[in-house]
Design a protein around this motif. Structure first.
Motif, PDB file in Angstrom:
ATOM      1  N   VAL A   1       1.069  -0.885  -0.024  1.00 11.53           N
ATOM      2  CA  VAL A   1      -0.105  -0.214   0.045  1.00 11.53           C
ATOM      3  C   VAL A   1       0.997   1.171  -0.700  1.00 11.53           C
ATOM      4  O   VAL A   1       2.113   1.358   1.230  1.00 11.53           O
ATOM      5  CB  VAL A   1      -0.869  -0.119   1.156  1.00 11.53           C
ATOM      6  N   VAL A   2       0.811   2.023  -0.955  1.00 10.67           N
ATOM      7  CA  VAL A   2       1.740   2.936  -1.178  1.00 10.67           C
ATOM      8  C   VAL A   2       0.803   3.951  -2.151  1.00 10.67           C
ATOM      9  O   VAL A   2       0.506   4.394  -2.717  1.00 10.67           O
ATOM     10  CB  VAL A   2       2.331   2.555  -2.205  1.00 10.67           C
ATOM     11  N   PRO A   3       0.947   5.624  -0.557  1.00 11.39           N
ATOM     12  CA  PRO A   3       0.355   6.294  -0.567  1.00 11.39           C
ATOM     13  C   PRO A   3       1.861   7.167  -1.260  1.00 11.39           C
ATOM     14  O   PRO A   3       2.963   7.960  -1.406  1.00 11.39           O
ATOM     15  CB  PRO A   3       0.336   7.422   0.595  1.00 11.39           C
ATOM     16  N   ASP A   4       0.522   8.171  -2.254  1.00 15.23           N
ATOM     17  CA  ASP A   4       1.463   9.113  -3.092  1.00 15.23           C
ATOM     18  C   ASP A   4       1.140  10.128  -3.395  1.00 15.23           C
ATOM     19  O   ASP A   4       0.292  10.072  -4.412  1.00 15.23           O
ATOM     20  CB  ASP A   4       2.306   8.368  -4.253  1.00 15.23           C
ATOM     21  N   GLY A   5       0.797  11.195  -2.391  1.00 20.22           N
ATOM     22  CA  GLY A   5       0.202  12.949  -2.796  1.00 20.22           C
ATOM     23  C   GLY A   5      -1.406  12.312  -2.667  1.00 20.22           C
ATOM     24  O   GLY A   5      -1.507  11.862  -1.420  1.00 20.22           O
ATOM     25  N   ASN A   6      -1.726  12.228  -3.553  1.00 24.96           N
ATOM     26  CA  ASN A   6      -2.972  12.531  -3.823  1.00 24.96           C
ATOM     27  C   ASN A   6      -3.762  10.954  -4.619  1.00 24.96           C
ATOM     28  O   ASN A   6      -5.094  10.401  -4.580  1.00 24.96           O
ATOM     29  CB  ASN A   6      -4.566  13.499  -4.779  1.00 24.96           C
ATOM     30  N   THR A   7      -2.462   9.602  -4.254  1.00 21.26           N
ATOM     31  CA  THR A   7      -3.416   8.247  -4.787  1.00 21.26           C
ATOM     32  C   THR A   7      -2.687   7.331  -4.059  1.00 21.26           C
ATOM     33  O   THR A   7      -1.212   8.216  -3.474  1.00 21.26           O
ATOM     34  CB  THR A   7      -2.252   8.198  -6.114  1.00 21.26           C
ATOM     35  N   VAL A   8      -3.227   6.686  -3.856  1.00 22.17           N
ATOM     36  CA  VAL A   8      -2.193   5.555  -2.928  1.00 22.17           C
ATOM     37  C   VAL A   8      -3.148   4.192  -4.077  1.00 22.17           C
ATOM     38  O   VAL A   8      -3.833   3.870  -4.578  1.00 22.17           O
ATOM     39  CB  VAL A   8      -3.540   5.210  -1.703  1.00 22.17           C
TER      40      VAL A   8
END
Length: 115
Positions: free
Chosen positions: A66-73
Motif C-alpha cells: 500500500v503506497v501513498p503518493d500525494g492524492n493517490t494510494v
C-alpha cells in the motif's frame, strides 16, 4: 482517517460486504475504471455494482503493498474467493485517487479479463 487508512478500509468493507460504509468512502461523483469494462460513475452506480454486478464474491483481499503518493494510494495484492461460483485466486493493482479524504477515482488492473 488518512488516505492510506481509507484505502485499507475499502478492502475490509468489500470483504465484509458492508456496502453502506464502503460507498461512504467515495465522493458523490466517483468514477471507477476497469480496462475492458464499462466505467462506473457516481455513488449509486457504484453501490449497484457491488450489490448486483460484481462477478467476484465470498473472498478476501490480501494486501502486499500500500503506497501513498500525494492524492493517490496504490495497492497491490491478491484476491482469493469466487468468480461466478468458481474458486479463483488473482493478482490485482488498484489506484485510489482522492479528493480530500474521499476516493474520487478508482482504477483496477487484474491478471484476468473480467472482474
Amino acid at each position: 482517517m488518512d488516505r492510506e487508512s481509507v484505502a485499507r478500509r475499502y478492502y475490509e468493507l468489500v470483504d465484509a460486504g458492508d456496502y453502506d460504509a464502503l460507498v461512504a468512502l467515495f465522493t458523490e461523483d466517483v468514477v471507477y475504471e476497469r480496462p475492458g469494462q464499462a466505467t462506473i460513475e457516481g455513488r449509486e452506480a457504484l453501490r449497484s455494482f457491488y450489490e448486483d454486478g460484481r462477478p467476484l464474491s465470498n473472498g478476501e483481499h490480501e494486501l502486499h503493498a500500500v503506497v501513498p503518493d500525494g492524492n493517490t494510494v496504490a495497492v497491490r495484492g491478491t484476491f482469493r474467493g469466487e468468480q461466478n461460483g468458481d474458486a479463483v485466486e488473482l493478482g490485482f493493482a488498484d489506484f485510489h485517487e482522492f479528493d480530500g479524504e474521499s476516493i474520487a477515482r478508482r482504477y483496477t488492473y487484474t491478471d484476468r479479463d473480467t472482474v
